[in-house]
Design an enzyme around this catalytic site. Structure first.
Site, PDB file in Angstrom:
ATOM      1  N   ALA A  66       0.851  -1.186   0.000  1.00 54.37           N
ATOM      2  CA  ALA A  66       0.000   0.000   0.000  1.00 54.37           C
ATOM      3  C   ALA A  66       0.888   1.237   0.000  1.00 54.37           C
ATOM      4  CB  ALA A  66      -0.900  -0.011   1.231  1.00 54.37           C
ATOM      5  N   GLY A 109       0.031  -4.925   1.045  1.00 52.54           N
ATOM      6  CA  GLY A 109      -1.198  -4.911   0.252  1.00 52.54           C
ATOM      7  C   GLY A 109      -1.034  -5.584  -1.100  1.00 52.54           C
ATOM      8  N   GLU A 112      -1.382  -9.163  -0.573  1.00 56.07           N
ATOM      9  CA  GLU A 112      -2.817  -9.436  -0.403  1.00 56.07           C
ATOM     10  C   GLU A 112      -3.520  -9.473  -1.756  1.00 56.07           C
ATOM     11  OE1 GLU A 112      -3.147  -6.252   2.563  1.00 56.07           O
ATOM     12  OE2 GLU A 112      -3.955  -7.764   3.928  1.00 56.07           O
ATOM     13  N   GLU A 132       4.078  -5.089   7.259  1.00 59.41           N
ATOM     14  CA  GLU A 132       3.262  -4.124   7.999  1.00 59.41           C
ATOM     15  C   GLU A 132       3.704  -3.963   9.441  1.00 59.41           C
ATOM     16  OE1 GLU A 132       2.076  -6.217   5.788  1.00 59.41           O
ATOM     17  OE2 GLU A 132       0.325  -5.381   4.754  1.00 59.41           O
TER      18      GLU A 132
HETATM   19  N1  CO8 Z   1       4.606   3.277  -0.470  1.00 58.38           N
HETATM   20  C1  CO8 Z   1       5.096   4.428  -0.994  1.00 58.38           C
HETATM   21  N2  CO8 Z   1       6.277   4.518  -1.611  1.00 58.38           N
HETATM   22  C2  CO8 Z   1       7.009   3.393  -1.723  1.00 58.38           C
HETATM   23  C3  CO8 Z   1       6.561   2.176  -1.197  1.00 58.38           C
HETATM   24  C4  CO8 Z   1       5.299   2.134  -0.549  1.00 58.38           C
HETATM   25  N3  CO8 Z   1       4.777   0.993  -0.053  1.00 58.38           N
HETATM   26  N4  CO8 Z   1       7.486   1.225  -1.444  1.00 58.38           N
HETATM   27  C5  CO8 Z   1       8.488   1.843  -2.108  1.00 58.38           C
HETATM   28  N5  CO8 Z   1       8.205   3.150  -2.266  1.00 58.38           N
HETATM   29  C6  CO8 Z   1       9.044   4.167  -2.942  1.00 58.38           C
HETATM   30  C7  CO8 Z   1      10.244   4.518  -2.116  1.00 58.38           C
HETATM   31  O1  CO8 Z   1       9.897   5.485  -1.144  1.00 58.38           O
HETATM   32  C8  CO8 Z   1      11.187   5.038  -3.173  1.00 58.38           C
HETATM   33  O2  CO8 Z   1      10.826   6.360  -3.492  1.00 58.38           O
HETATM   34  P1  CO8 Z   1      11.982   7.514  -3.620  1.00 58.38           P
HETATM   35  O3  CO8 Z   1      12.794   7.059  -4.805  1.00 58.38           O
HETATM   36  O4  CO8 Z   1      11.199   8.747  -3.857  1.00 58.38           O
HETATM   37  O5  CO8 Z   1      12.743   7.466  -2.348  1.00 58.38           O
HETATM   38  C9  CO8 Z   1      10.874   4.172  -4.389  1.00 58.38           C
HETATM   39  O6  CO8 Z   1       9.584   3.613  -4.120  1.00 58.38           O
HETATM   40  C10 CO8 Z   1      11.870   3.041  -4.584  1.00 58.38           C
HETATM   41  O7  CO8 Z   1      11.959   2.307  -3.366  1.00 58.38           O
HETATM   42  P2  CO8 Z   1      13.347   2.055  -2.581  1.00 58.38           P
HETATM   43  O8  CO8 Z   1      14.333   3.107  -2.935  1.00 58.38           O
HETATM   44  O9  CO8 Z   1      13.017   1.865  -1.135  1.00 58.38           O
HETATM   45  O10 CO8 Z   1      13.770   0.694  -3.257  1.00 58.38           O
HETATM   46  P3  CO8 Z   1      14.676  -0.472  -2.598  1.00 58.38           P
HETATM   47  O11 CO8 Z   1      14.936  -1.442  -3.682  1.00 58.38           O
HETATM   48  O12 CO8 Z   1      15.807   0.101  -1.860  1.00 58.38           O
HETATM   49  O13 CO8 Z   1      13.709  -1.167  -1.521  1.00 58.38           O
HETATM   50  C11 CO8 Z   1      11.674  -2.149  -0.710  1.00 58.38           C
HETATM   51  C12 CO8 Z   1      12.567  -1.834  -1.925  1.00 58.38           C
HETATM   52  C13 CO8 Z   1      12.379  -3.105   0.230  1.00 58.38           C
HETATM   53  C14 CO8 Z   1      10.410  -2.800  -1.243  1.00 58.38           C
HETATM   54  C15 CO8 Z   1      11.349  -0.839   0.039  1.00 58.38           C
HETATM   55  O14 CO8 Z   1      10.915   0.136  -0.909  1.00 58.38           O
HETATM   56  C16 CO8 Z   1      10.289  -0.982   1.071  1.00 58.38           C
HETATM   57  O15 CO8 Z   1      10.513  -1.487   2.135  1.00 58.38           O
HETATM   58  N6  CO8 Z   1       9.031  -0.502   0.759  1.00 58.38           N
HETATM   59  C17 CO8 Z   1       7.927  -0.512   1.671  1.00 58.38           C
HETATM   60  C18 CO8 Z   1       7.350  -1.909   1.802  1.00 58.38           C
HETATM   61  C19 CO8 Z   1       6.224  -1.929   2.786  1.00 58.38           C
HETATM   62  O16 CO8 Z   1       6.371  -1.670   3.964  1.00 58.38           O
HETATM   63  N7  CO8 Z   1       5.007  -2.275   2.305  1.00 58.38           N
HETATM   64  C20 CO8 Z   1       3.875  -2.445   3.117  1.00 58.38           C
HETATM   65  C21 CO8 Z   1       3.060  -1.193   3.171  1.00 58.38           C
HETATM   66  S1  CO8 Z   1       1.761  -1.331   4.354  1.00 58.38           S
HETATM   67  C22 CO8 Z   1       0.544  -2.175   3.567  1.00 58.38           C
HETATM   68  O17 CO8 Z   1       0.700  -2.632   2.451  1.00 58.38           O
HETATM   69  C23 CO8 Z   1      -0.724  -2.302   4.316  1.00 58.38           C
HETATM   70  C24 CO8 Z   1      -1.829  -2.975   3.483  1.00 58.38           C
HETATM   71  C25 CO8 Z   1      -3.154  -2.688   4.093  1.00 58.38           C
HETATM   72  C26 CO8 Z   1      -4.317  -2.741   3.155  1.00 58.38           C
HETATM   73  C27 CO8 Z   1      -4.062  -2.507   1.680  1.00 58.38           C
HETATM   74  C28 CO8 Z   1      -4.733  -1.271   1.140  1.00 58.38           C
HETATM   75  C29 CO8 Z   1      -4.321  -0.931  -0.264  1.00 58.38           C
END
Ligand code: CO8
Length: 258
Positions: A66, A109, A112, A132
């Protein structure tokens, strides 16, 4: 449909492809994206020329979960009134088979969303997981329920409580995904499989999907009754007559979806 901003759609023969398309943020799912995915799926579901739907991600991931930017300032009351999960609920009404083709991350998400697919094909580099807990929250679009029903309590507890990622190999071992392929051939192989289903009798495919999904939620006896009605119903189709006649005549059936 050119009105989509967060996804890309294209038709490959009898297969309708939907690709998540915000590669700069690893396809982070915002509400608009989920809503567009559902609109595209429903349009394919109503289109008689499309037999199977494939869901995939553009760029280097399926999706990283998400959109955290969209969620960070949310509060419980606004989430309740916004009621975003009605879009997710619409997924359950898609009648055609939906195959997920996952490469790279499928987290939170996005995992999911993948678990809502009827089948999952993954690249060897695919990584699934529920991170999460690292953000002080938990899965909210079915993760605790769907993963547990799929793999049982033991591994679900381990994975969702730790936020630890699941490799494609482990996902395959635990029956989360159907097969793995080298990333370069993932889409080709997924389309090949989709084509096999696309050539089956459409009403049979539809009722098979419906019956299998009932097995997840219904007690065995009720599920069997449901299956039986669907089995009987297929004898009202022309495709049943054609399928059995073609067998007797030693030729390939020509299914019409009627
Ligand atoms: N949301 C917003 N932006 C994101 C997300 C995200 N989930 N994931 C990555 N991005 C962005 C980063 O901020 C980054 O942006 P910028 O270049 O502006 O800094 C860009 O994408 C590239 O990401 P990274 O530089 O972090 O790339 P890496 O290869 O270093 O890392 C990862 C990849 C490990 C996937 C890392 O990006 C990460 O940990 N992302 C977040 C993962 C996460 O926590 N996801 C769970 C979110 S909570 C959730 O899904 C709850 C679901 C509930 C219901 C669903 C409703 C829709």
């Amino acid at each position: 449909n050119k009105n989509y901003e967060m996804i890309e759609t294209s038709v490959k023969g009898q297969v309708g492809l939907i690709e998540l398309n915000r590669p700069k943020v690893l396809n982070a799912l915002n509400r608009q994206m989920v809503s567009e995915v559902l609109s595209a799926m429903e349009a394919y579901d109503e289109n008689a020329d499309i037999k199977v739907i494939i869901l995939a991600g553009k760029g280097r991931a399926f999706a990283a979960g998400a959109d955290i930017d969209e969620m960070m300032d949310a509060d419980a009351v606004s989430m309740e009134t916004l009621n975003q999960f009605t879009d997710w609920d619409r997924l359950a009404w898609i009648k055609k088979p939906v195959i997920g083709a996952v490469h790279g991350f499928a987290l939170g998400g996005a995992f999911e969303l993948a678990l809502c697919c009827d089948m999952l094909f993954a690249a060897e580099n695919a990584e699934f997981g529920f991170p999460e807990v690292n953000l002080g929250v938990m899965p909210g679009a079915g993760g605790t329920q769907r993963l547990t029903k799929l793999v049982g309590k033991t591994k679900a507890m381990e994975w969702i409580l730790s936020g630890k990622r699941i490799s494609a190999k482990d996902a395959l071992h635990h029956g989360i995904i159907n097969s793995t392929f080298a990333e370069e051939v993932l889409m080709e192989e997924t389309l090949k499989f989709a084509d096999t289903i696309a050539n089956q009798a459409p009403i049979a495919v539809r009722l098979i999907k419906e019956s299998i999904l009932k097995a997840v939620d219904y007690p065995l006896y009720e599920g069997m009754q449901y299956e039986r009605k669907n089995f009987y119903m297929l004898f009202a189709t022309e495709d049943q007559k054609e399928g059995m006649r073609a067998f007797k005549e030693k030729r390939k059936p020509d299914f019409k979806g009627k």
